[in-house]
Motif scaffolding. Sequence first.
Motif, PDB file in Angstrom:
ATOM      1  N   THR A 272      -5.825   3.509   5.765  1.00 14.32           N
ATOM      2  CA  THR A 272      -5.681   2.628   4.607  1.00 14.32           C
ATOM      3  C   THR A 272      -5.973   1.184   5.002  1.00 14.32           C
ATOM      4  O   THR A 272      -5.601   0.722   6.083  1.00 14.32           O
TER       5      THR A 272
ATOM      6  N   GLY B 228       2.006   8.694   1.443  1.00 15.72           N
ATOM      7  CA  GLY B 228       2.324   7.470   0.722  1.00 15.72           C
ATOM      8  C   GLY B 228       1.415   7.283  -0.479  1.00 15.72           C
ATOM      9  O   GLY B 228       0.560   8.108  -0.789  1.00 15.72           O
ATOM     10  N   LYS B 229       1.582   6.161  -1.166  1.00 16.62           N
ATOM     11  CA  LYS B 229       0.770   5.904  -2.344  1.00 16.62           C
ATOM     12  C   LYS B 229      -0.615   5.415  -1.934  1.00 16.62           C
ATOM     13  O   LYS B 229      -0.797   4.811  -0.872  1.00 16.62           O
TER      14      LYS B 229
END
Length: 402
Positions: free
Chosen positions: A85, A127-128
């Motif tokens: 990410t 996670g998001k």
Amino acid sequence: MGSTSASSPEPVRVLVIGANGYLGSAISRAFLRAAMLRSFYFQVYGLVRRASTARALAIEEVIPIVGSISDTRSVSQAILSHSRTWDVIVNCTEPSKSNPVAEAQHWDEVLVLVQGLAEASASAPRGKPVYPLVLWSSGCKDYGTTKLHGDPRLKEHSETSPLNPHKVVRCRMEGALRALAVAGKNEGRVAFDVAVVRATPVFGYSGSYYGVGFEYAAAFAAALASEKNKGATAKVLKFTADADTILHGIHVDDCADGYVALARMALFEDNDVGDVSGNCTQKRGRAAIAGQVFNISGRRYVTLQEVGAALAAEYGFTGDTQFGVSADNIPETIDVQGLDLVFGYSQWVNSEKIRALTGWSDKRPLISENMHAYRLAYEAARDLGCENIERIRERMMGDEWN
């Protein structure tokens, strides 16, 4: 005895593409020195082409990633091995301009790389999802020139001004516009947002293109000190450009802080501001950054007369300066290749948009206000064999500047 916290601060991951370049290194440092917000801190990774430059990044506490943008698959794997990410991706590469076809291909490859990283970031398994903010560097030469200082027709360039780029920056401008278009076409969910950053010419440290000014003044002084000219009573620094040419530069640290201001606004500010009735009156946060163009320029412009006078004083020209002279009056030993793009490119640029939105402002002295320190910094970098100075020299030697 100090107290301990129940939770550790979390990193906001920033990838700087071209982190060893003049602007890229300044941007990396700016993110690293930014204050923590909401228990978050910026963790900076720098993508470079050669392993030989990785150590220089590590010394600055930038985590180096080595890879070639032209090998998209390999470099993507190298980047994603550090993190799946990415919160912020900054593109500030500067490819060779000797081959226009290869340069255009470079910008396409950067966009493909960014798209791939954004897709991976948005589909991270834990996670998001994280949708990166991409700050894509272009420049104010995208707008072309303005009139000279004092001309009644003089009008500043803003983000809504028509685009009329110098040919040396056309490919870069087109690459930035493609990035904006691609981000804007995502439907359903947005994998990434793009904001284009257009800065005026930057100075400080190794000098960037302003280094040409130092070399020019030094070469002119040396020519006048030669045996052939020793009989002259007054040493005059001469320029072919008009004295009222507008040179609207900004210190590279101030410019880099502008990138950080945009990222902080997008990541940490509320998305809008409402009035007492609850109506949205002004976009804030990411909504105010995504899909936008932001100029970054100094608090005021200076003229070639101001810069020329400062150079003349710095290099001991007892006769001050002359402007608008014929090229025949410039010593033949001086290489003037690309000089007009530094001293003869008149441009006044408005940067009120980023100032009003983020509160950013430039703080360092203007180029004409602190000439001695800037000269010393440039000469020290040159004598130490600064790679960025060599890159500028190579670009200045190219026919594309004519």
